[in-house]
Motif scaffolding. Structure first.
Motif, mmCIF file in Angstrom:
data_model
loop_
_atom_site.group_PDB
_atom_site.id
_atom_site.type_symbol
_atom_site.label_atom_id
_atom_site.label_comp_id
_atom_site.label_asym_id
_atom_site.label_seq_id
_atom_site.Cartn_x
_atom_site.Cartn_y
_atom_site.Cartn_z
ATOM 1 N N GLU A 8 0.530 -14.842 -7.175
ATOM 2 C CA GLU A 8 -0.133 -13.830 -7.999
ATOM 3 C C GLU A 8 -1.355 -13.249 -7.290
ATOM 4 O O GLU A 8 -1.639 -12.057 -7.411
ATOM 5 C CB GLU A 8 -0.518 -14.395 -9.363
ATOM 6 N N LEU A 9 -2.093 -14.067 -6.550
ATOM 7 C CA LEU A 9 -3.230 -13.564 -5.786
ATOM 8 C C LEU A 9 -2.764 -12.566 -4.728
ATOM 9 O O LEU A 9 -3.376 -11.508 -4.541
ATOM 10 C CB LEU A 9 -3.996 -14.717 -5.129
ATOM 11 N N VAL A 10 -1.685 -12.891 -4.048
ATOM 12 C CA VAL A 10 -1.114 -11.979 -3.042
ATOM 13 C C VAL A 10 -0.677 -10.682 -3.723
ATOM 14 O O VAL A 10 -0.954 -9.586 -3.227
ATOM 15 C CB VAL A 10 0.064 -12.642 -2.294
ATOM 16 N N PHE A 11 -0.021 -10.798 -4.868
ATOM 17 C CA PHE A 11 0.410 -9.609 -5.601
ATOM 18 C C PHE A 11 -0.790 -8.754 -6.004
ATOM 19 O O PHE A 11 -0.753 -7.523 -5.900
ATOM 20 C CB PHE A 11 1.209 -9.985 -6.849
ATOM 21 N N ASP A 12 -1.859 -9.398 -6.460
ATOM 22 C CA ASP A 12 -3.056 -8.661 -6.877
ATOM 23 C C ASP A 12 -3.617 -7.830 -5.728
ATOM 24 O O ASP A 12 -3.958 -6.656 -5.914
ATOM 25 C CB ASP A 12 -4.133 -9.623 -7.381
ATOM 26 N N ILE A 13 -3.741 -8.422 -4.556
ATOM 27 C CA ILE A 13 -4.268 -7.696 -3.397
ATOM 28 C C ILE A 13 -3.309 -6.596 -2.975
ATOM 29 O O ILE A 13 -3.729 -5.463 -2.690
ATOM 30 C CB ILE A 13 -4.540 -8.656 -2.214
ATOM 31 N N THR A 14 -2.028 -6.887 -2.960
ATOM 32 C CA THR A 14 -1.027 -5.895 -2.535
ATOM 33 C C THR A 14 -1.041 -4.680 -3.455
ATOM 34 O O THR A 14 -0.904 -3.550 -2.985
ATOM 35 C CB THR A 14 0.367 -6.539 -2.484
ATOM 36 N N ARG A 15 -1.241 -4.888 -4.738
ATOM 37 C CA ARG A 15 -1.311 -3.766 -5.679
ATOM 38 C C ARG A 15 -2.494 -2.839 -5.388
ATOM 39 O O ARG A 15 -2.491 -1.682 -5.779
ATOM 40 C CB ARG A 15 -1.446 -4.282 -7.112
ATOM 41 N N LEU A 16 -3.509 -3.352 -4.712
ATOM 42 C CA LEU A 16 -4.714 -2.566 -4.427
ATOM 43 C C LEU A 16 -4.625 -1.731 -3.146
ATOM 44 O O LEU A 16 -5.492 -0.905 -2.894
ATOM 45 C CB LEU A 16 -5.921 -3.505 -4.338
ATOM 46 N N ILE A 17 -3.589 -1.936 -2.351
ATOM 47 C CA ILE A 17 -3.442 -1.153 -1.121
ATOM 48 C C ILE A 17 -3.168 0.292 -1.520
ATOM 49 O O ILE A 17 -2.201 0.574 -2.231
ATOM 50 C CB ILE A 17 -2.295 -1.685 -0.243
ATOM 51 N N PRO A 18 -4.017 1.216 -1.089
ATOM 52 C CA PRO A 18 -3.842 2.614 -1.496
ATOM 53 C C PRO A 18 -2.567 3.237 -0.922
ATOM 54 O O PRO A 18 -2.147 2.878 0.192
ATOM 55 C CB PRO A 18 -5.080 3.311 -0.915
ATOM 56 N N PRO A 19 -1.967 4.165 -1.640
ATOM 57 C CA PRO A 19 -0.826 4.902 -1.093
ATOM 58 C C PRO A 19 -1.228 5.561 0.225
ATOM 59 O O PRO A 19 -2.357 6.029 0.377
ATOM 60 C CB PRO A 19 -0.519 5.958 -2.160
ATOM 61 N N GLY A 20 -0.306 5.554 1.177
ATOM 62 C CA GLY A 20 -0.576 6.157 2.471
ATOM 63 C C GLY A 20 -1.323 5.253 3.427
ATOM 64 O O GLY A 20 -1.703 5.654 4.522
#
Length: 108
Positions: A8-20
């Motif tokens: 879940e921590l990995v998912f949380d950070i990955t969701r924050l990567i901006p498009p592009g």
């Protein structure tokens, strides 16, 4: 990020990567100060059963689409990145240094 589950921590950070933009497995692991790049990759392998996790934005430290084999079809990872304006040639992000995003940019 008050979750205890590594995935879940990995998912949380990955969701924050901006498009592009792209991030590396190692940068996520370093930011979380838990585990390794391989563990991040392992966690993201399971992301496809969840909505809203842009795993296509996570590449290896050389900018290679090393996780493409987990996309169906494998070319989907490149297609998703290109749809966001990220140039990919020979399974590698062309302008990797310019589009690289590190979780430290969050300022947490």
């Amino acid at each position: 990020m008050a979750k205890t589950n590594y995935q879940e921590l990995v998912f949380d950070i990955t969701r924050l990567i901006p498009p592009g933009r792209v991030c590396s497995y190692g940068a996520i692991a370093d930011y979380l100060a838990l585990g390794s790049a391989r563990m991040v990759g392992w966690a993201l392998r399971n992301s496809f059963i969840h909505d809203g996790i842009p795993a296509h934005r996570v590449v290896n430290s050389k900018g290679e689409l090393s996780g493409r084999a987990h996309f169906n079809p494998p070319s989907l990872m490149q297609q998703l990145l290109e749809a966001e304006g990220v140039k990919v040639e020979n399974d590698r992000v062309v302008n990797f240094k310019e589009v690289f995003w590190h979780p430290e940019e969050l300022g947490w």
